[in-house]
Design a protein around this motif. Structure first.
Motif, PDB file in Angstrom:
ATOM      1  N   GLN A 249       0.810  -1.216   0.000  1.00  0.00           N
ATOM      2  CA  GLN A 249       0.000   0.000   0.000  1.00  0.00           C
ATOM      3  C   GLN A 249       0.845   1.268   0.000  1.00  0.00           C
ATOM      4  N   THR A 250       1.988   1.230   0.682  1.00  0.00           N
ATOM      5  CA  THR A 250       2.837   2.432   0.779  1.00  0.00           C
ATOM      6  C   THR A 250       4.290   2.042   0.525  1.00  0.00           C
ATOM      7  N   PRO A 251       4.649   1.740  -0.715  1.00  0.00           N
ATOM      8  CA  PRO A 251       6.027   1.286  -0.985  1.00  0.00           C
ATOM      9  C   PRO A 251       7.077   2.331  -0.601  1.00  0.00           C
ATOM     10  N   GLY A 252       6.729   3.616  -0.772  1.00  0.00           N
ATOM     11  CA  GLY A 252       7.687   4.658  -0.397  1.00  0.00           C
ATOM     12  C   GLY A 252       7.956   4.656   1.089  1.00  0.00           C
ATOM     13  N   THR A 253       6.903   4.553   1.883  1.00  0.00           N
ATOM     14  CA  THR A 253       7.063   4.500   3.340  1.00  0.00           C
ATOM     15  C   THR A 253       7.816   3.245   3.750  1.00  0.00           C
ATOM     16  N   TYR A 254       7.551   2.140   3.070  1.00  0.00           N
ATOM     17  CA  TYR A 254       8.245   0.892   3.400  1.00  0.00           C
ATOM     18  C   TYR A 254       9.752   1.037   3.222  1.00  0.00           C
ATOM     19  N   HIS A 255      10.174   1.553   2.087  1.00  0.00           N
ATOM     20  CA  HIS A 255      11.610   1.690   1.839  1.00  0.00           C
ATOM     21  C   HIS A 255      12.223   2.756   2.743  1.00  0.00           C
ATOM     22  N   HIS A 256      11.441   3.788   3.041  1.00  0.00           N
ATOM     23  CA  HIS A 256      11.910   4.780   4.019  1.00  0.00           C
ATOM     24  C   HIS A 256      12.143   4.111   5.378  1.00  0.00           C
ATOM     25  N   SER A 257      11.228   3.234   5.787  1.00  0.00           N
ATOM     26  CA  SER A 257      11.358   2.557   7.081  1.00  0.00           C
ATOM     27  C   SER A 257      12.565   1.634   7.106  1.00  0.00           C
ATOM     28  N   ILE A 258      12.835   0.973   5.993  1.00  0.00           N
ATOM     29  CA  ILE A 258      14.017   0.104   5.928  1.00  0.00           C
ATOM     30  C   ILE A 258      15.288   0.922   6.122  1.00  0.00           C
ATOM     31  N   MET A 259      15.367   2.076   5.461  1.00  0.00           N
ATOM     32  CA  MET A 259      16.541   2.942   5.602  1.00  0.00           C
ATOM     33  C   MET A 259      16.661   3.466   7.030  1.00  0.00           C
ATOM     34  N   VAL A 260      15.530   3.856   7.608  1.00  0.00           N
ATOM     35  CA  VAL A 260      15.543   4.318   8.998  1.00  0.00           C
ATOM     36  C   VAL A 260      16.022   3.198   9.917  1.00  0.00           C
ATOM     37  N   GLY A 261      15.608   1.969   9.634  1.00  0.00           N
ATOM     38  CA  GLY A 261      16.045   0.838  10.450  1.00  0.00           C
ATOM     39  C   GLY A 261      17.547   0.645  10.408  1.00  0.00           C
ATOM     40  N   ASN A 262      18.154   0.797   9.231  1.00  0.00           N
ATOM     41  CA  ASN A 262      19.612   0.664   9.131  1.00  0.00           C
ATOM     42  C   ASN A 262      20.317   1.744   9.941  1.00  0.00           C
ATOM     43  N   LEU A 263      19.814   2.965   9.835  1.00  0.00           N
ATOM     44  CA  LEU A 263      20.425   4.068  10.590  1.00  0.00           C
ATOM     45  C   LEU A 263      20.250   3.859  12.090  1.00  0.00           C
ATOM     46  N   ALA A 264      19.040   3.500  12.499  1.00  0.00           N
ATOM     47  CA  ALA A 264      18.743   3.379  13.925  1.00  0.00           C
ATOM     48  C   ALA A 264      19.500   2.219  14.558  1.00  0.00           C
ATOM     49  N   GLU A 265      19.625   1.113  13.857  1.00  0.00           N
ATOM     50  CA  GLU A 265      20.307  -0.044  14.433  1.00  0.00           C
ATOM     51  C   GLU A 265      21.771   0.261  14.726  1.00  0.00           C
ATOM     52  N   SER A 266      22.472   0.826  13.769  1.00  0.00           N
ATOM     53  CA  SER A 266      23.890   1.126  13.983  1.00  0.00           C
ATOM     54  C   SER A 266      24.064   2.173  15.073  1.00  0.00           C
ATOM     55  N   ALA A 267      23.184   3.180  15.102  1.00  0.00           N
ATOM     56  CA  ALA A 267      23.287   4.216  16.127  1.00  0.00           C
ATOM     57  C   ALA A 267      22.997   3.652  17.512  1.00  0.00           C
ATOM     58  N   ALA A 268      22.000   2.789  17.614  1.00  0.00           N
ATOM     59  CA  ALA A 268      21.663   2.195  18.914  1.00  0.00           C
ATOM     60  C   ALA A 268      22.804   1.339  19.441  1.00  0.00           C
ATOM     61  N   GLU A 269      23.402   0.552  18.563  1.00  0.00           N
ATOM     62  CA  GLU A 269      24.523  -0.275  18.998  1.00  0.00           C
ATOM     63  C   GLU A 269      25.721   0.576  19.398  1.00  0.00           C
ATOM     64  N   ALA A 270      25.863   1.752  18.797  1.00  0.00           N
ATOM     65  CA  ALA A 270      26.991   2.626  19.132  1.00  0.00           C
ATOM     66  C   ALA A 270      26.897   3.151  20.557  1.00  0.00           C
ATOM     67  N   VAL A 271      25.674   3.277  21.096  1.00  0.00           N
ATOM     68  CA  VAL A 271      25.510   3.803  22.459  1.00  0.00           C
ATOM     69  C   VAL A 271      25.101   2.710  23.439  1.00  0.00           C
ATOM     70  N   GLY A 272      25.186   1.454  23.039  1.00  0.00           N
ATOM     71  CA  GLY A 272      24.883   0.355  23.937  1.00  0.00           C
ATOM     72  C   GLY A 272      23.406   0.058  24.090  1.00  0.00           C
ATOM     73  N   ALA A 273      22.564   0.619  23.235  1.00  0.00           N
ATOM     74  CA  ALA A 273      21.130   0.320  23.285  1.00  0.00           C
ATOM     75  C   ALA A 273      20.838  -0.945  22.475  1.00  0.00           C
ATOM     76  N   ASP A 274      19.581  -1.315  22.435  1.00  0.00           N
ATOM     77  CA  ASP A 274      19.164  -2.533  21.735  1.00  0.00           C
ATOM     78  C   ASP A 274      19.010  -2.221  20.247  1.00  0.00           C
ATOM     79  N   GLY A 275      20.013  -2.579  19.463  1.00  0.00           N
ATOM     80  CA  GLY A 275      19.979  -2.292  18.039  1.00  0.00           C
ATOM     81  C   GLY A 275      18.879  -3.030  17.313  1.00  0.00           C
ATOM     82  N   LEU A 276      18.625  -4.268  17.710  1.00  0.00           N
ATOM     83  CA  LEU A 276      17.572  -5.043  17.051  1.00  0.00           C
ATOM     84  C   LEU A 276      16.201  -4.432  17.312  1.00  0.00           C
ATOM     85  N   LEU A 277      15.961  -3.991  18.540  1.00  0.00           N
ATOM     86  CA  LEU A 277      14.695  -3.334  18.850  1.00  0.00           C
ATOM     87  C   LEU A 277      14.546  -2.047  18.044  1.00  0.00           C
TER      88      LEU A 277
END
Length: 711
Positions: free
Chosen positions: A491-519
């Motif tokens: 239904q929202t392919p643009g939002t889906y791909h945006h969310s995937i990119m956000v997930g890549n950014l958020a995971e690496s940033a979370a792991e950098a500060v000791g947070a739960d990257g997978l979450l």
């Protein structure tokens, strides 16, 4: 099925109530004390002397005393009633009543502005019109002063009056405090810049708008009374009190007293009881101090503490059940003890270090549960095998990717148990009986698989009961074939791909500060699902089509955009997505300002008032690191994607500007991100973005204009 879901939901609500219990140190101590007491009861039969049953008319061969402290039910009930009576009446603030009063106040000022600005009306007509609109208790002096107020002052009067009223009603006003709260209006107006007449009008209207909105909360009072009753320590019957003397014929009264105590024993030395109690205290202290020192996140969260202690107790009960089958025929059934159940569950839910430490405590308990030799407190054989099995199962679950890996871990635990049993038999042969060895190896082989099956069975219930997210559950939610993610993609392919990119950014940033990257990554996948309700109003889904915001007012555009976190939370609830993911969806925008539509509204207002608060997301602000990081990544991805030339320097400046703006706006005030961690987040996101927006070579073309593949 519905009944079980409702029961589980009610239990989950009990765990969360009241809110201040979640981080209470006293509650935490009581939880460990409660676990210790239950472990004491479970181990008592295996450590303390044997119990005896007596009937009326029988002769006691021993002098029997009360071996343990027993609760005096009558005295305990009386103390609990006193504790309940000491709880005062509880009140709750009616926010709906406060909102209604604020709306009435806005209506009054609208009427005042309309009448004062109508030059066709005389003062008498204005006063007459306003008397029909305003509260009836206002005096004639009020209307005389109101007629002298300038129209230009009305807006400031409304703002001041609204702020005072909102401050007072938000704290709550009880009926017996009405006059006291009304007096606060005078103090609040001391520093006001309003004129004398305007100040008088604000004072009178605001005082009239203050109504009691702090109402008696019968349900909360009842629950607090119940909590006060439960907090009362049981009043004991002192141990050591003689119930029957040796050689005495037992009467009905003596049997009743012995029955009230719960168990009968020969006259014994109290030291074994004290020794077991001290042993349990030491075990609980070892667990408590380890969690406090090495697992601060678990230590500070009493819900996680309850879950830890529940898993610990569950494992102890499992060993207790197995111990009931120990007899001469099944003398080595102790090797079947599911010690690996606790370590496998804890590895998945709270991490490997805590699981291994609990494995040590389980091994001590197994040595006591299966001490078939009465003169031994610990049977080192069962303790050693339990330690090997539990540690092997925990190590085998590191980095698992699916629930079937639990069975593999159980198989590894079984092999480890068999190896430990074989080594013990080689060192200490059991009367040279090969059948006993085969029986022992069979129990050892079954123990790991038994623990794995129990782990699979209990894991999903514990996740649901305590609203926890294990890595396995997160990995399942991150599967692109999840129905909600599939729907988002279609239904929202643009939002889906945006969310995937956000997930890549958020995971690496979370792991950098000791947070739960997978979450952080999984939360990013679901953070914008609310956009599926109106996908065409979000630019990433417009696909070069006309922007519908160009045809509607900024206020309507704002309402549509602001609604997507709320719509997302409702959609996630429909798909039974766990609470941490819901929280990320609700909090990733915090209370940030929709600047584009805010300034657009100001331009179209032609000097009219446009409140900034009306163009902010309703919140809440990020309450934990992962939610804040997803919010940053969401803004960063959208901003960088809109850049025409995303060079490293420009990307870095943009990332730091977004973080700085959110910091200045107070979006991180309610989570525990430090300035150092924000810097690490910025660096991590810049590194990730450089990998995404790297430069590419320009392929040469042949004479016919077709692309030529490079060698």
């Amino acid at each position: 099925m519905i009944d079980s879901e409702q029961s589980r939901d009610s239990w989950r609500k009990w765990i969360r109530f009241p809110a201040h219990w979640k981080e209470s140190g006293w509650i935490r101590v009581l939880l460990y004390a409660g676990l210790g007491f239950l472990c004491y009861l479970l181990l008592m039969d295996h450590v303390l002397p044997q119990q005896y049953n007596l009937t009326p008319g029988s002769i006691s061969k021993e002098t029997i005393t009360s071996p343990v402290t027993k609760v005096d039910q009558a005295a305990t009930e009386e103390a609990r009633e006193k504790a309940a009576d000491s709880v005062g009446r509880q009140y709750r603030v009616d926010d709906r009543l406060a909102e209604r009063q604020l709306k009435r106040l806005d209506g009054f000022y609208a009427d005042i502005r309309r009448n004062l600005s109508d030059d066709s009306l005389s003062d008498k007509e204005r006063i007459s019109n306003l008397k029909d609109r305003l509260p009836t208790n206002l005096t004639g002096e009020f209307y005389q002063r109101l007629s002298r107020v300038k129209v230009d002052e009305v807006t400031e009067m409304r703002v001041i009056s609204r702020e005072i009223l909102q401050d007072i009603l938000s704290e709550g006003v009880r009926s017996d405090e009405l006059e006291k709260q009304q007096d606060r209006v005078d103090r609040a107006l001391v520093t006001s810049s309003l004129g004398k007449n305007a100040r008088f009008v604000v004072r009178e209207i605001t005082r009239e708008m203050i109504v009691p909105n702090k109402l008696y909360d019968k349900e909360r009072t009842k629950k607090l009374k119940e909590a006060a009753m439960e907090s009362v320590d049981p009043i004991p019957i002192n141990k050591g009190e003689a119930i029957v003397v040796a050689g005495e014929i037992l009467t009905e009264e003596q049997v009743r007293q012995l029955e009230e105590l719960g168990f009968l024993k020969n006259r014994i030395n109290p030291w074994p009881h004290l020794g077991l109690l001290l042993l349990i205290i030491l075990m609980m202290m070892m667990l408590y101090l380890f969690v406090r020192r090495f697992q601060p996140a678990v230590h500070k969260d009493n819900v996680k503490t309850v879950m830890l202690l529940a898993v610990f107790l569950l494992t102890m009960i499992g060993m207790k059940v197995v111990s009931l089958g120990q007899n001469l025929e099944w003398s080595t059934v102790g090797y079947l003890a599911p010690a690996a159940l606790g370590t496998m569950l804890l590895t998945l839910l709270l991490g490997l270090p805590l699981a291994l430490w609990c494995g040590v405590l389980f091994s001590l308990s197994a040595g006591m549960f299966f001490n078939a030799e009465n003169h031994l407190l610990f049977d080192f054989r069962y303790g050693f095998v339990a330690l090997v099995s539990s540690c092997a199962g925990a190590y085998a679950l590191a980095g698992v990717r699916n629930r079937l890996s639990i069975l593999r871990a159980g198989l590894i635990a079984s092999v480890a148990s068999m190896a430990a049993i074989a080594s013990l038999y080689a060192l200490v042969p059991v009367d040279g009986n090969g059948m006993v060895l085969l029986q022992s190896l069979g129990f050892g082989a079954a123990s790991g698989l038994f623990s794995a099956v129990l782990t699979i069975g209990f894991l999903q219930h514990i996740e649901a009961l305590f609203d926890m997210l294990s890595p396995l559950r997160l990995l399942e939610l991150s599967n692109p074939n999840h129905p909600l993610l599939r729907k988002l993609l279609i239904q929202t392919p643009g939002t889906y791909h945006h969310s995937i990119m956000v997930g890549n950014l958020a995971e690496s940033a979370a792991e950098a500060v000791g947070a739960d990257g997978l979450l952080a990554r999984v939360g990013s996948y679901y953070h914008d699902v609310g956009k599926m309700k109106r996908p065409q109003f979000f630019i990433e889904n417009q696909m070069q089509a006309e922007n519908p915001h160009d045809r509607i007012s900024p206020n309507l555009s704002k309402s549509i955009i602001i609604a997507h976190p709320r719509d997302g939370v409702e959609m996630l609830k429909e798909y039974n997505i766990p609470t941490p993911i819901l929280d990320i969806a609700a909090q990733h925008h915090g209370t940030t300002l929709l600047k584009f539509f805010y300034f657009k509204a100001k331009e179209q207002a032609d000097g009219g008032q446009v409140l900034e608060a009306d163009y902010r997301y309703p919140g809440p602000k990020a309450q934990f690191k992962e939610a804040a990081i997803v919010g940053i990544a969401d803004s960063v991805e959208a901003a960088v994607r809109s850049m025409s030339r995303p060079t490293p320097d420009r990307v870095g400046s943009m990332v730091r500007k977004i973080i700085r703006d959110r910091l200045d706006d107070g979006q991180f005030d309610e989570c525990d991100l430090t300035l150092k961690e924000l810097d690490l987040i910025a660096r991590s996101m810049c590194e990730t973005l450089q990998g995404i927006f790297h430069s590419r070579i320009e392929y040469p073309e042949d004479a016919q204009g077709k692309g030529v593949k490079p060698a």
